[in-house]
Write a protein that holds these residues in place. Structure first.
Motif, mmCIF file in Angstrom:
data_model
loop_
_atom_site.group_PDB
_atom_site.id
_atom_site.type_symbol
_atom_site.label_atom_id
_atom_site.label_comp_id
_atom_site.label_asym_id
_atom_site.label_seq_id
_atom_site.Cartn_x
_atom_site.Cartn_y
_atom_site.Cartn_z
ATOM 1 N N ALA A 1 -116.477 -61.446 -116.288
ATOM 2 C CA ALA A 1 -115.452 -60.839 -115.429
ATOM 3 C C ALA A 1 -116.118 -60.055 -114.298
ATOM 4 N N LEU A 2 -117.164 -59.293 -114.634
ATOM 5 C CA LEU A 2 -117.877 -58.503 -113.615
ATOM 6 C C LEU A 2 -118.550 -59.421 -112.587
ATOM 7 N N ARG A 3 -119.098 -60.544 -113.059
ATOM 8 C CA ARG A 3 -119.752 -61.479 -112.124
ATOM 9 C C ARG A 3 -118.741 -62.023 -111.109
ATOM 10 N N ASN A 4 -117.527 -62.287 -111.572
ATOM 11 C CA ASN A 4 -116.499 -62.793 -110.647
ATOM 12 C C ASN A 4 -116.047 -61.729 -109.651
ATOM 13 N N LEU A 5 -116.029 -60.483 -110.086
ATOM 14 C CA LEU A 5 -115.674 -59.403 -109.149
ATOM 15 C C LEU A 5 -116.749 -59.254 -108.081
ATOM 16 N N LYS A 6 -118.000 -59.468 -108.477
ATOM 17 C CA LYS A 6 -119.112 -59.426 -107.508
ATOM 18 C C LYS A 6 -118.891 -60.517 -106.441
#
Length: 479
Positions: A69-74
């Motif tokens: 999820a964090l990678r997609n927000l990046k």
């Protein structure tokens, strides 16, 4: 972190405008399928993907994959920097809100608080009154797109979001497209009576006018024109879009749907072309199954003696594609009924029964899905299993879900015909008369309903349901 500061962080998080506060429930959607759909759109749709990455991060969280999820927000942040370098704070509010929530769920409270503060500070700069909430048109639109992806229960809310976005920017092509799609889908699923003022036709035309490059919207406009019996005009849009994006799967799938209702072989040609680009697309496999089924019905209708090899091959192909869909998308209800009905065509009754039972287990069915499912299962019982009692039971179940829909109407018509046949043949029992009374009552035929209930009571004098219905009917006529 102390309980007090943890509670105040939670109350701050609840004030944010992002996917975590928009009541998008995971039980309403097939998460694997949604993840795949978003992935396809990122790959094939030529537009900014901020919205897609933000939604994908939320889907990853729902699948317990917070690191992903964090990678997609990046990636969403990178898109913002690339496409909106002068509006980074304004465009990042949803992304930062999602960051805050994900860090909170990971128990990384300090980082969560940092993102809450980033949102608060940006909102203060953007509006003198706002702290954490600010009603920007692009936030309304982003919420609208997310709601559209979460399925039909959310379409009305999506329409309202795009309406709100358009109040500030009436000529924004993206907001107009979202509004038109929401209206189009609402019409398709809610069976709402579309007066001219509420029809999706004008919003679709407006969206195409504002962005003639959006061939996906052009295809929806073509389908709407086809619904309105303006087939030639619809086909002109399909052909124009075909020139612009001959290989775009999202356009091709709807072009195929247009031709399936007009020229099945052409639809098959388009679907095979689209399938070469997105081989896993359940939408395409479902449409292929529908095309082969249409060819089968055409064959049965036009030829008195059907070549059995051809019939068998069309059934085989339909089953093959419908099975891919039900295996991949376990909550796709209409694919289950399509597959079950095809098994029944081939006299594979056990597999048909098993597939119907899987459809009954789907936990995201709306009332009209249930009514349609009861109708198809009742038909299966009546025509294939030769059980009139089971058919009556399931038609009645569909009828007793007290909301009007196409499925309920089909249950009503089939049940009325079957009961009248039984009664005329001297097979009618108290239940048959009572159920026929219910149908007459629903149709507003009160005198016929009274007559049926009287006959039901003569056969079953102590039945409270019939006595109470008869009493209510007599009172309604005398009052």
């Amino acid at each position: 972190m102390s309980t007090i500061s943890k509670n105040s962080l939670k109350s701050s998080l609840l004030q944010l405008e992002c996917h975590f506060t928009w009541t998008l429930l995971k039980q309403d959607v097939d998460l694997d399928d949604l993840e795949e759909t978003i992935g396809d759109q990122i790959e094939f749709l030529i537009k900014s993907n901020i919205t897609n990455y933000n939604l994908l991060s939320y889907v990853c969280h729902l699948k317990n994959s917070n690191e992903e999820a964090l990678r997609n927000l990046k990636k969403a942040e990178e898109e913002i920097q690339k496409n909106h370098p002068n509006e980074i704070a304004r465009r990042s509010l949803v992304t930062w809100g999602n960051y805050a929530w994900i860090y909170y769920h990971m128990e990384r409270y300090e980082e969560a608080q940092n993102y809450v503060s980033k949102v608060e500070n940006s909102c203060k700069k953007l509006s003198s009154t706002a702290q954490r909430k600010i009603q920007l048109p692009e936030i309304y639109a982003e919420q609208g797109w997310a709601l559209l992806k979460f399925g039909r229960k959310y379409y009305e809310r999506a329409e309202n979001c795009f309406e709100n976005a358009l109040k500030n920017e009436p000529n924004n092509p993206e907001f107009n497209a979202g509004y038109a799609i929401a209206m189009y889908r609402l019409e398709a699923f809610s069976h709402r009576k579309c007066e001219d003022t509420r029809s999706s036709l004008q919003p679709l035309k407006r969206a195409v006018e504002l962005n003639p490059k959006d061939t996906f919207i052009m295809a929806l406009l073509a389908l709407k024109l086809q619904d309105e019996k303006q087939v030639d005009e619809g086909e002109r849009y399909i052909e124009e879009a075909m020139q612009k994006t001959p290989d775009l799967p999202y356009f091709l799938r709807y072009a195929a749907k247009f031709y399936r209702r007009k020229e099945v072989d052409k639809a098959l040609e388009i679907l095979k072309k689209a399938l070469a680009v997105t081989p896993k697309s359940v939408f395409l496999h479902h449409q292929l199954g529908l095309c082969y089924r249409a060819k089968l019905f055409q064959l049965k209708k036009t030829k008195r003696y059907q070549p059995q090899e051809q019939v068998a091959e069309l059934i085989r192909l339909s089953i093959f594609h419908f099975k891919i869909v039900t295996d991949q998308k376990t909550k796709f209800f209409s694919a289950h009924t399509d597959l079950a009905n095809m098994y029944a065509q081939e006299k594979r009754y056990e597999e048909a029964e098993e597939t119907f039972q899987k459809a009954f287990q789907i936990n995201i069915l709306c009332y009209d899905d249930k009514q349609e499912l009861y109708y198809h299962y009742a038909n299966f019982q009546r025509f294939h299993m030769k059980s009139e009692s089971e058919a009556i039971r399931y038609y009645t179940k569909g009828l007793k879900i007290g909301k009007e829909s196409h499925g309920r109407n089909m249950c009503r018509k089939a049940l009325k015909k079957l009961l009248e046949q039984r009664i005329q043949g001297g097979l009618g029992d108290a239940t048959d008369f009572g159920t026929l009374g219910l149908i007459h009552n629903l149709n507003g035929e009160k005198h016929e309903a009274i007559e049926c209930y009287e006959k039901a009571i003569a056969l079953c004098p102590d039945n409270e349901e019939y006595l109470s219905a008869l009493c209510e009917l007599r009172l309604s006529i005398s009052s």
